[in-house]
Write a protein that holds these residues in place. Structure first.
Motif: not given
Length: 479
Positions: A412-420, A453-460, A436-443
């Protein structure tokens, strides 16, 4: 036999299936215009061969396209029965499937990515997105977005060069299904499949003005975003440009979705299936030459298995084949452009200067084109630029951790928040980490898996809004 090495025989895909015009105009109101005096030349990244010249749309062209889209929305596409709109989307999906080989070859030529990726991943997903949203066209009242959702109007869309046709499908399919019309600008280095898609729109007899394609560079994109005649702006690309777009539309009534950069963490716990995890690591960072916003560019490995994972990873990367994107054996193709290659080289050099250990397999690079060997950095700390900045190339930064808490803190130590991504055999640990991961998508025990059919996107700093699935309709509807 054990001491013999069998070389791969070349397996080139034929270019004969593709017909590229020497020059292209803009696609406005259902027709191609005559090429303008201002033009851009698009080249094959693998050998720098000039493929075609495309027109650069100016403000007047943007105005004509927006006007055509507005007219189509008010007179044809908006009033059309939703089931009829769905039929057009089904027809487009079918034509894409019929012309899949042509589209795959053209995408590899213009983008530099391997043919096996365009053939087996990109184009099937493009067709699947249009097929999926065709089914939604007459079911919008059941999408959970209100009992009588209405289209916004005209959508201005700007897409990147890493997945040219797939990003087009992500944007256009939900917009049309919701009843909107669109004006789309492809990236300046990869416009050709968007222009071929314009031909597909003609073949599908899509009403004029419903889809308009404007080629050009940054100036064209800025003019499109700033035009007062659009109701929605959708953008996929860099965080820097995303900020510029957010400033441009601030204070207006336009709806905006931004899918921006990323610096995804790929976490490998000590109980993970190592060989499976290694395949996921390779897919996470070397798929599409690392030109993936959700790439797993930061590998976090638990200390007790770090040495074993790194050893197996290097052995696996050493077997990747770099070369001609049209060869079906190729795993890693060309970097998309000279500018992007310079960016990758610069940050890799910074990694060495900051004391990180750089490793690449023995790899002969072609004499022409834009090439960069797959690269792994070890001894990386969270303060290093290779661990913090989006490189957007085949470069992996390796960090270690001892406890799950430390893994989450570093991820989580990143300004991004798209995937993990998370690799473990324990379901409880997987869920604990994902929550606990601050990411829009976690695989989970996989990476870079997509479905319409699956949403994709991030935040921050990775943007806001979602594409794909039912959620992807929301950005194009008034509930």
């Amino acid at each position: 036999m054990a001491d013999k090495i069998f070389e791969y025989a070349p397996a080139p895909e034929s270019r004969a299936v593709v017909s590229i015009r020497p020059e292209y105009g803009l696609f406005i109101d259902g027709e191609f215009t005559e090429p303008t005096d201002a033009r851009i030349t698009t080249v094959n990244p693998a050998d720098e061969e000039e493929l075609a010249t495309v027109s650069v749309a100016d403000e007047a062209d943007v105005d004509r396209a927006i006007t055509a889209a507005r007219r189509a929305f008010e007179t044809v596409w908006g009033p059309m029965a939703p089931a009829e709109r769905g039929k057009y989307l089904f027809r487009i999906s079918r034509i894409i499937q019929e012309r899949a080989r042509e589209l795959a070859v053209l995408e590899s030529l213009d983008n530099g990515k391997p043919i096996k990726e365009t053939r087996d991943v990109d184009i099937p997903l493009v067709a699947a997105h249009f097929f999926y949203y065709a089914g939604w066209a007459d079911k919008l009242a059941h999408a959970g977005l209100g009992p009588s959702p209405r289209p916004l109007g005209v959508a201005a869309q700007v897409i990147p060069w890493n997945f040219p046709l797939l990003m087009l499908a992500w944007k256009i399919a939900p917009a049309l299904a919701a009843g909107n019309t669109v004006v789309l600008k492809p990236a300046e280095t990869t416009p050709l499949t968007a222009l071929l898609f314009a031909e597909i729109c003609q073949e599908a007899e899509l009403p004029p003005g419903v889809v308009n394609i404007l080629t050009g560079a940054g100036g064209t994109g800025r003019a499109l975003v700033a035009h007062p005649g659009s109701d929605k702006v959708a953008f996929t690309g860099s965080t820097e440009v995303g900020r510029e777009i957010a400033r441009a539309v601030a204070g207006t009534d336009k709806r905006v979705t931004l899918e921006l950069g990323g610096k995804g963490a790929n976490i490998v716990y000590d109980d993970a299936a190592i060989d499976q995890a290694v395949e996921g690591i390779v897919t996470g960072i070397f798929f599409n030459q690392g030109h993936v916003c959700c790439a797993g560019s930061r590998l976090l490995v638990q200390e007790s298995v770090a040495e074993e994972v790194l050893e197996r990873l290097k052995a696996r990367v050493s077997r990747l084949r770099l070369g001609d994107p049209l060869d079906k054996n190729t795993d890693i193709g060309a970097i998309n452009s000279a500018a992007q290659l310079a960016r990758v080289r610069e940050l890799a050099q910074v990694g060495e200067e900051e004391g990180n250990e750089r490793w690449s397999p023995a790899c002969e690079l072609p004499d022409r084109g834009f090439w960069f060997a797959p690269t792994v950095f070890t001894g990386v700390t969270q303060a290093n630029r290779v661990a913090r900045e989006e490189i957007f190339g085949p470069v992996l930064s390796v960090l270690t951790f001892r406890t799950p808490e430390e893994a989450v803190e570093k991820a989580n130590n990143t300004p991004y928040g798209l995937s993990a991504g998370v690799w473990t055999e324990k379901g409880s640990r997987m869920l604990w980490t994902a929550n606990r991961l601050r990411a829009g998508v976690v695989w989970s025990n996989t990476f870079n898996k997509f479905d319409p059919a699956s949403p994709f996107g991030g935040y921050k700093e990775s943007g806001y809004g979602r594409e794909g699935g039912r959620h992807g309709l929301e950005a194009y509807l008034n509930g």
